[in-house]
Write an enzyme that holds these catalytic residues in place. Structure first.
Site, PDB file in Angstrom:
ATOM      1  CE  LYS A 123      37.735  33.619  39.156  1.00  0.00           C
ATOM      2  NZ  LYS A 123      38.653  33.527  40.300  1.00  0.00           N
TER       3      LYS A 123
ATOM      4  NE  ARG B  93      40.385  34.614  47.320  1.00  0.00           N
ATOM      5  CZ  ARG B  93      40.151  34.578  46.006  1.00  0.00           C
ATOM      6  NH1 ARG B  93      39.225  35.355  45.457  1.00  0.00           N
ATOM      7  NH2 ARG B  93      40.852  33.778  45.220  1.00  0.00           N
TER       8      ARG B  93
END
Ligand SMILES: *Cc1c(COP(=O)(O)O)cnc(C)c1O
Length: 354
Positions: A37, A130
Site C-alpha cells: 500500500k 482498530r
C-alpha cells in the site's frame, strides 16, 4: 525527458530488503506477506517484492489488489471488506481479514454465486483498538460462524498492533493470540494455516527471539519498502534509502527573511511566524503542500533550511550551502513514511523507478 518533481524508487533495494526479511523470518518459522500500500501497489514494486522471495501480496485497498492481478501472485485484502465490495473481494482477493458476521455472510453468498471459495482470517483486537473483536467470546463465535458458512474457509486468526493505539507487539499479547487460535482449532476441529501476529512492528520481537513459536505470519510493508519497523526505527539488515524525492529549482533570489508588513493570514488560514535571519539566499522549488507535507521532507544537503511553502511552492534557505545551486538544479529529500505515502499518491509527482 526529465520530469520533476519525482520520487525515485530503487526497486533493487526493495528486492534486497525483502530477501533479507524472508530469510530472517524463515529462521523463526514465519512466512511474511508483502504489503504494497505504501507504493499504491505499483506492479513494478509488487514484482520487486516477489523477486525477493515473497509469494503473498497484501494491500488495504481492493483497487490496489486489482492493479496486482497481472502478477498472478496470491493476494490478501488487509482492510475489512466493505459490504458494497464483497463480489469484487471474492474476485480479486484470495484471502481477506474479517471481523463482522454480516460481512462474512455476504462474502459467503458472493463466493457461492461466483462458484469460488474465499479464504478468511478473523481479526482479534489485543488492545490497539482498530479492527477486530475485543472480547474472546466474540472472536470465537465469529470463527464458528465462518466455519459454518458455505463458500468461505476459515484459514487464520490475526491481530493488528501499533497502528492506532500504539500498542507494541509483545510476547504476552502474541501468546494471547496463539492461545485463542488453538482454542479456535480445537472447538472447530480444524487447522489454521495463518496465525498473523503483527506488521513490521513485530520484527524486533522476532529478531530478539521473543516471538512465540506458532506465530507464523507477519504482514510486512514499511520494513520491505523503507527498512523501518516499530517507532520507525531502522530494521537490521535492511536499507532505508529506497525512496527519495527530487524537486527542481525555479527561482533563486536574495530576500529578507521576514515579510514586509505581514498582517494577513497565509493561504492556509494560519498566521505565519518568521525567524529573522536577515538577508538570505532563497530557492523556490516546484513542489508544494498539495503534493506532500513539507515538514516531513529532510533535505539530503543538510545545509539547506526548509523555510516554508504554499500549495505549489517550497521555499528553501540555501544561504549556508557549500554546494552550488542554480535555476534547473534539483534538490533531493529523504522522506518519512507519511511523505512517501503522499508523494506516491500525488498525481503531480512522477514515479521514477530505478
Ligand atoms: C498497513 C498494514 C500492515 C503493514 O504495516 P507496515 O507497518 O507497513 O509493515 C499490516 N497489517 C495491516 C492490517 C495493515 O493495515
Amino acid at each position: 525527458m526529465r520530469s520533476y518533481p519525482r520520487i525515485n524508487i530503487h526497486l533493487d533495494t526493495i528486492t534486497e530488503n525483502t530477501r533479507q526479511m524472508v530469510t530472517a523470518c524463515a529462521a523463526h518459522g514465519v512466512t511474511p506477506a508483502g504489503v504494497t500500500k505504501l507504493a499504491c501497489a505499483l506492479p513494478e514494486v509488487g514484482n520487486a517484492i516477489l523477486a525477493g522471495g515473497i509469494t503473498l501480496l497484501a494491500d488495504s485497498r481492493l483497487s490496489n489488489l486489482k492493479k496486482l492481478q497481472p502478477l498472478r501472485a496470491q493476494t490478501l485484502l488487509l482492510r475489512l471488506p466493505a459490504l458494497s465490495e464483497v463480489e469484487e473481494v471474492v474476485q480479486f482477493a484470495d484471502i481477506s481479514l474479517n471481523s463482522e458476521r454480516v460481512t462474512l455472510q455476504a462474502l459467503s453468498e458472493a463466493a457461492r454465486a461466483l462458484g469460488k471459495r474465499h479464504q478468511v482470517i478473523v481479526m482479534h483486537d489485543l488492545g490497539d483498538l482498530r479492527e477486530g473483536g475485543f472480547y474472546e467470546e466474540e472472536t470465537l463465535s465469529l470463527c464458528r460462524e465462518a466455519t459454518r458458512l458455505p463458500g468461505i474457509e476459515l484459514v487464520g486468526l490475526g491481530t493488528n498492533l501499533a497502528c492506532y493505539g500504539g500498542v507494541e507487539p509483545t510476547t504476552a499479547n502474541q501468546n494471547q493470540l496463539l492461545a485463542l487460535a488453538r482454542q479456535v482449532e480445537k472447538e472447530n476441529g480444524l487447522h489454521l494455516s495463518y496465525i498473523s501476529g503483527a506488521s513490521s512492528a513485530g520484527l524486533g520481537l522476532m529478531m530478539r527471539h521473543e516471538l512465540p513459536a506458532g506465530i507464523n505470519q507477519l504482514r510486512l510493508g514499511a520494513s520491505l519498502l523503507m527498512g523501518i519497523g516499530l517507532n520507525d526505527d531502522p530494521v537490521p539488515h535492511t536499507r532505508q534509502d529506497t525512496f527519495q524525492l527530487e524537486a527542481e529549482i525555479i527561482e533563486i533570489k536574495v530576500k529578507p527573511s521576514v515579510p514586509v508588513n505581514s498582517t494577513a493570514l497565509d493561504a492556509f488560514g494560519n498566521k505565519p511566524e518568521f525567524v529573522d535571519r536577515g538577508l538570505r539566499r532563497r530557492a523556490l522549488c516546484a513542489i508544494g503542500k498539495q503534493d506532500v507535507d513539507i515538514h516531513e521532507l529532510m533535505p539530503v544537503d543538510n545545509q539547506i533550511i526548509i523555510v516554508g511553502g504554499s500549495s505549489d511552492h517550497l521555499i528553501l534557505d540555501i544561504d549556508d550551502c557549500e554546494q552550488h545551486y542554480e535555476i534547473g538544479s534539483t534538490v533531493k529529500f529523504n522522506l518519512s513514511y507519511g511523505a512517501v505515502l503522499q508523494c506516491m499518491t500525488s498525481e503531480y509527482v512522477y514515479k521514477h523507478m530505478i
